[in-house]
Design an enzyme around this catalytic site. Structure first.
Site, PDB file in Angstrom:
ATOM      1  N   VAL A  11       0.839  -1.199   0.000  1.00 36.90           N
ATOM      2  CA  VAL A  11       0.000   0.000   0.000  1.00 36.90           C
ATOM      3  C   VAL A  11       0.880   1.256   0.000  1.00 36.90           C
ATOM      4  O   VAL A  11       0.685   2.170  -0.800  1.00 36.90           O
ATOM      5  CB  VAL A  11      -0.957  -0.010   1.217  1.00 36.90           C
ATOM      6  CG1 VAL A  11      -1.735   1.287   1.306  1.00 36.90           C
ATOM      7  CG2 VAL A  11      -1.914  -1.200   1.131  1.00 36.90           C
ATOM      8  N   THR A 121      -5.272  -1.046   7.248  1.00 36.90           N
ATOM      9  CA  THR A 121      -6.601  -1.556   7.613  1.00 36.90           C
ATOM     10  C   THR A 121      -6.645  -1.770   9.117  1.00 36.90           C
ATOM     11  O   THR A 121      -6.050  -2.707   9.633  1.00 36.90           O
ATOM     12  CB  THR A 121      -6.887  -2.864   6.866  1.00 36.90           C
ATOM     13  OG1 THR A 121      -6.715  -2.601   5.481  1.00 36.90           O
ATOM     14  CG2 THR A 121      -8.300  -3.342   7.110  1.00 36.90           C
ATOM     15  N   GLU A 157      -7.620   1.709   1.428  1.00 37.76           N
ATOM     16  CA  GLU A 157      -7.009   1.343   0.149  1.00 37.76           C
ATOM     17  C   GLU A 157      -7.713   0.097  -0.384  1.00 37.76           C
ATOM     18  O   GLU A 157      -7.974  -0.828   0.363  1.00 37.76           O
ATOM     19  CB  GLU A 157      -5.527   1.031   0.436  1.00 37.76           C
ATOM     20  CG  GLU A 157      -4.727   0.693  -0.753  1.00 37.76           C
ATOM     21  CD  GLU A 157      -4.864   1.735  -1.831  1.00 37.76           C
ATOM     22  OE1 GLU A 157      -4.444   2.883  -1.610  1.00 37.76           O
ATOM     23  OE2 GLU A 157      -5.416   1.402  -2.903  1.00 37.76           O
ATOM     24  N   LEU A 159      -6.602  -1.499  -3.344  1.00 39.69           N
ATOM     25  CA  LEU A 159      -5.821  -2.122  -4.424  1.00 39.69           C
ATOM     26  C   LEU A 159      -5.664  -3.623  -4.206  1.00 39.69           C
ATOM     27  O   LEU A 159      -5.646  -4.117  -3.078  1.00 39.69           O
ATOM     28  CB  LEU A 159      -4.454  -1.457  -4.565  1.00 39.69           C
ATOM     29  CG  LEU A 159      -3.485  -1.468  -3.396  1.00 39.69           C
ATOM     30  CD1 LEU A 159      -2.736  -2.775  -3.295  1.00 39.69           C
ATOM     31  CD2 LEU A 159      -2.501  -0.331  -3.587  1.00 39.69           C
ATOM     32  N   LEU A 274     -16.441 -14.646  -9.009  1.00 38.77           N
ATOM     33  CA  LEU A 274     -17.304 -15.833  -9.024  1.00 38.77           C
ATOM     34  C   LEU A 274     -16.534 -17.026  -9.590  1.00 38.77           C
ATOM     35  O   LEU A 274     -17.138 -17.933 -10.136  1.00 38.77           O
ATOM     36  CB  LEU A 274     -18.562 -15.569  -9.864  1.00 38.77           C
ATOM     37  CG  LEU A 274     -19.677 -14.752  -9.206  1.00 38.77           C
ATOM     38  CD1 LEU A 274     -20.868 -14.613 -10.148  1.00 38.77           C
ATOM     39  CD2 LEU A 274     -20.131 -15.376  -7.883  1.00 38.77           C
ATOM     40  N   GLY A 281      -6.881 -16.501  -0.681  1.00 36.79           N
ATOM     41  CA  GLY A 281      -5.743 -16.441   0.231  1.00 36.79           C
ATOM     42  C   GLY A 281      -5.335 -14.987   0.253  1.00 36.79           C
ATOM     43  O   GLY A 281      -6.140 -14.118  -0.100  1.00 36.79           O
ATOM     44  N   CYS A 284      -5.497 -10.023   2.855  1.00 35.54           N
ATOM     45  CA  CYS A 284      -6.664  -9.233   3.270  1.00 35.54           C
ATOM     46  C   CYS A 284      -7.897 -10.041   3.651  1.00 35.54           C
ATOM     47  O   CYS A 284      -8.449  -9.841   4.726  1.00 35.54           O
ATOM     48  CB  CYS A 284      -7.044  -8.245   2.175  1.00 35.54           C
ATOM     49  SG  CYS A 284      -5.920  -6.867   2.091  1.00 35.54           S
ATOM     50  N   LYS A 344      -1.845 -15.897  -5.419  1.00 33.15           N
ATOM     51  CA  LYS A 344      -2.479 -15.643  -6.711  1.00 33.15           C
ATOM     52  C   LYS A 344      -1.368 -15.275  -7.701  1.00 33.15           C
ATOM     53  O   LYS A 344      -0.236 -15.028  -7.278  1.00 33.15           O
ATOM     54  CB  LYS A 344      -3.538 -14.547  -6.607  1.00 33.15           C
ATOM     55  CG  LYS A 344      -3.011 -13.147  -6.351  1.00 33.15           C
ATOM     56  CD  LYS A 344      -4.183 -12.187  -6.330  1.00 33.15           C
ATOM     57  CE  LYS A 344      -3.806 -10.847  -6.875  1.00 33.15           C
ATOM     58  NZ  LYS A 344      -4.880  -9.882  -6.849  1.00 33.15           N
TER      59      LYS A 344
HETATM   60  C1  UDX Z   1      -8.105  -8.044  -2.063  1.00 35.65           C
HETATM   61  C2  UDX Z   1      -9.144  -7.056  -2.576  1.00 35.65           C
HETATM   62  O1  UDX Z   1      -9.521  -7.413  -3.917  1.00 35.65           O
HETATM   63  C3  UDX Z   1      -8.620  -5.633  -2.510  1.00 35.65           C
HETATM   64  O2  UDX Z   1      -9.628  -4.718  -2.903  1.00 35.65           O
HETATM   65  C4  UDX Z   1      -8.168  -5.322  -1.095  1.00 35.65           C
HETATM   66  O3  UDX Z   1      -7.606  -4.037  -1.005  1.00 35.65           O
HETATM   67  C5  UDX Z   1      -7.151  -6.362  -0.625  1.00 35.65           C
HETATM   68  O4  UDX Z   1      -7.690  -7.676  -0.766  1.00 35.65           O
HETATM   69  P1  UDX Z   1      -5.936  -9.239  -3.069  1.00 35.65           P
HETATM   70  O5  UDX Z   1      -5.939 -10.049  -1.817  1.00 35.65           O
HETATM   71  O6  UDX Z   1      -4.663  -8.615  -3.508  1.00 35.65           O
HETATM   72  O7  UDX Z   1      -7.001  -8.029  -2.960  1.00 35.65           O
HETATM   73  O8  UDX Z   1      -6.418 -10.164  -4.272  1.00 35.65           O
HETATM   74  P2  UDX Z   1      -7.783 -10.555  -4.991  1.00 35.65           P
HETATM   75  O9  UDX Z   1      -7.580 -10.422  -6.441  1.00 35.65           O
HETATM   76  O10 UDX Z   1      -8.941  -9.893  -4.414  1.00 35.65           O
HETATM   77  O11 UDX Z   1      -7.849 -12.124  -4.689  1.00 35.65           O
HETATM   78  C6  UDX Z   1      -7.927 -12.642  -3.362  1.00 35.65           C
HETATM   79  C7  UDX Z   1      -7.980 -14.134  -3.388  1.00 35.65           C
HETATM   80  O12 UDX Z   1      -9.231 -14.586  -3.867  1.00 35.65           O
HETATM   81  C8  UDX Z   1      -6.929 -14.797  -4.281  1.00 35.65           C
HETATM   82  O13 UDX Z   1      -6.394 -15.901  -3.587  1.00 35.65           O
HETATM   83  C9  UDX Z   1      -7.721 -15.272  -5.485  1.00 35.65           C
HETATM   84  O14 UDX Z   1      -7.164 -16.413  -6.067  1.00 35.65           O
HETATM   85  C10 UDX Z   1      -9.074 -15.579  -4.855  1.00 35.65           C
HETATM   86  N1  UDX Z   1     -10.194 -15.482  -5.794  1.00 35.65           N
HETATM   87  C11 UDX Z   1     -10.494 -14.293  -6.381  1.00 35.65           C
HETATM   88  C12 UDX Z   1     -10.988 -16.599  -6.059  1.00 35.65           C
HETATM   89  O15 UDX Z   1     -10.746 -17.688  -5.517  1.00 35.65           O
HETATM   90  N2  UDX Z   1     -12.043 -16.467  -6.912  1.00 35.65           N
HETATM   91  C13 UDX Z   1     -12.360 -15.295  -7.514  1.00 35.65           C
HETATM   92  O16 UDX Z   1     -13.348 -15.271  -8.261  1.00 35.65           O
HETATM   93  C14 UDX Z   1     -11.556 -14.168  -7.255  1.00 35.65           C
END
Ligand code: UDX
Length: 451
Positions: A11, A121, A157, A159, A274, A281, A284, A344
């Site tokens: 961040v 946060t 934030e 992001l 979805l 994971g 956040c 991810k």
């Molecule tokens: C998240 C929020 O999106 C962001 O707005 C906040 O500030 C921080 O937390 P982040 O953790 O970086 O961001 O990644 P994100 O793309 O949201 O994915 C989170 C997890 O969910 C990943 O492990 C991803 O693989 C999983 N995921 C996401 C799914 O399993 N299915 C989906 O449809 C989308």
């Protein structure tokens, strides 16, 4: 404006680089001197696409330091607190770094009005707590009855890692939680180019077509703090919802990908978040849902929906291992290749990564695990070196003699592997990501999640 950012994680670095790019003079402070030394050489301590190259563009106007004296708070217009708030074992956030930052800012305040923006946060209600700490600390350091002139604002934030630079230049919204007019005006000015979208887009990060302005939501501080948690919990719920439906889809013979598409086309639902699979994971969703439940508990309130979303999420990791065991029958002594270790793609972050639980479960059940990841192996070796996993720099090394493959992270390069040259073994596609038809054509039994 003169801006100070305290904490150089995802961040802080993104905020610092973006605000410098927009024409401000920015200082980034971190008590970790190693990080600062790296940053002074133009290197980012975190892996994030486009961060380092944008940092190169703004290097003349961004400073890095570990010293509050050098940070020159008396001449700073806006100070951002962007330090880490990891989870404590009871689900509450560990606020010690926020406290340290608040105390240090208070010690160094000058006469000018300073806006202190909390972007870390923090639990709902912490803005007031930061303000109280600062007042108390200021009084302890200034015995002459002087009154400090500052205001604490919450601007959460949103992001996401892997697309953090894009999300910071082109946010869906900016939230400012404050009832102090002077603060709101100052932040409106600072965020002006983002709100109006009238800055020249960085070459590697073109502006999304049609984006002409970003909405600003001004509200009270507590609501701003809550927006962050409520947004993350909702996204987490969406993922767990589709995973729960996926379990039933698997039983009745439906395909969760078709189901997701069908429900996502309803504009009220929307098609994002979805994707069924191993669940969420990262730094956040797990932490924020736990903190929300812990906050509710302080008020003797249950949050059954959020608690269930957590339970569903973590059971997806067990499901993947169960599916593999069902296929192989015996896991003991079997060589299993894990493709992907980061939580991810496009990040080397391993916080709450499904790969860790899956590795532990496989090893507990007697499997021999080899794992590959394009960028996360340095982190994996330093934090999980004694997990019992063999970390492989080359994907071929992980796949050598594999009797099963588990795709954990959907790095694009795994779809493009030379599958024809790999002996066909059962694949658990934890992200429903691989080309099932192609692989089945080559003789690989492919087991997706919820299909
Ligand atoms: C998240 C929020 O999106 C962001 O707005 C906040 O500030 C921080 O937390 P982040 O953790 O970086 O961001 O990644 P994100 O793309 O949201 O994915 C989170 C997890 O969910 C990943 O492990 C991803 O693989 C999983 N995921 C996401 C799914 O399993 N299915 C989906 O449809 C989308």
């Amino acid at each position: 404006m003169n801006v100070l950012i305290i904490g150089t994680g995802y961040v802080g670095m993104n905020t610092g680089v973006v605000l410098t790019y927009l024409g401000n003079r920015v200082t980034c402070l971190d008590v970790n001197e190693e990080k600062i030394a790296l940053l002074k050489q133009g290197k980012s301590p975190v892996f994030e696409p486009h961060l380092e190259e944008t940092l190169q563009l703004v290097r003349e106007n961004i400073k890095f330091t570990s010293s509050y004296a050098e940070a020159d708070i008396p001449n700073t217009d806006v100070v951002f607190i962007t330090v880490g708030t990891p989870s404590l074992p009871d689900g509450n956030a560990d606020l010690r770094y926020v406290r340290q930052a608040a105390e240090s800012i208070a010690e160094n305040l000058g006469e000018k009005f300073t806006v202190v923006v909390n972007k870390s946060t923090v639990p709902i209600g912490s803005g007031n707590w930061v303000e109280a700490i600062m007042h108390e600390h200021f009084q302890n350091n200034h015995n002459n009855g002087e009154k400090p002139d500052f205001n604490v604002v919450s601007s959460p934030e949103f992001l996401a890692q892997g697309s953090a630079m894009h999300d910071s230049f082109y946010p869906d919204r900016i939230v400012v939680g404050s009832q102090c007019e002077r603060s709101v005006e100052r932040l409106q000015e600072l965020f002006g180019p983002l709100l109006r979208q009238d800055f020249p887009a960085p070459p590697a990060l073109p502006r999304p077509e049609g984006l002409t302005e970003v909405p600003l939501l001004v509200c009270d501080l507590t609501s701003a703090e809550m927006i962050k948690y409520a947004a993350n919990a909702f996204l987490a719920l969406k993922i767990s919802y589709v995973n729960e439906i996926g379990r039933l889809a698997n039983k009745v013979g439906a395909d969760i990908q078709a189901v997701s598409k069908g429900i996502g086309l309803d504009k009220r639902i929307g098609n994002r978040f979805l994707n069924a699979g191993l669940g969420w994971g990262g730094s956040c969703f797990g932490k924020d849902t736990a903190a929300l439940v812990a906050t509710a508990r302080d008020y003797r309130l249950e949050m059954p929906i959020i608690e269930s979303a957590r339970a569903v999420n973590y059971s997806q990791r067990v499901l993947a291992v169960d599916l593999l065991q069902e296929k192989l029958k015996i896991l003991k002594g079997k060589h299993v290749a894990l493709l992907g270790f980061s939580f991810k793609p496009n990040t080397d972050d391993l916080r709450d990564a499904p790969s860790i639980d899956i590795s532990k479960l496989l090893i507990q059940r007697g499997a021999l695990v080899r794992a590959h990841d394009p960028v996360a192996l340095t982190n994996a070796r330093s934090h999980y070196g004694n997990l019992g996993v063999v970390f492989c720099d080359e994907v071929g090394e992980a796949l050598k003699d594999a009797e099963a493959i588990v795709l954990v992270t959907e790095w694009p390069e795994y779809r493009d592997l030379d599958w024809e040259s790999i002996p066909p073994v059962p694949i658990i596609d934890g992200r429903n990501f691989l080309d099932k038809d192609q692989l089945e054509g080559l003789g690989f039994p492919v087991i997706g999640i919820g299909r």
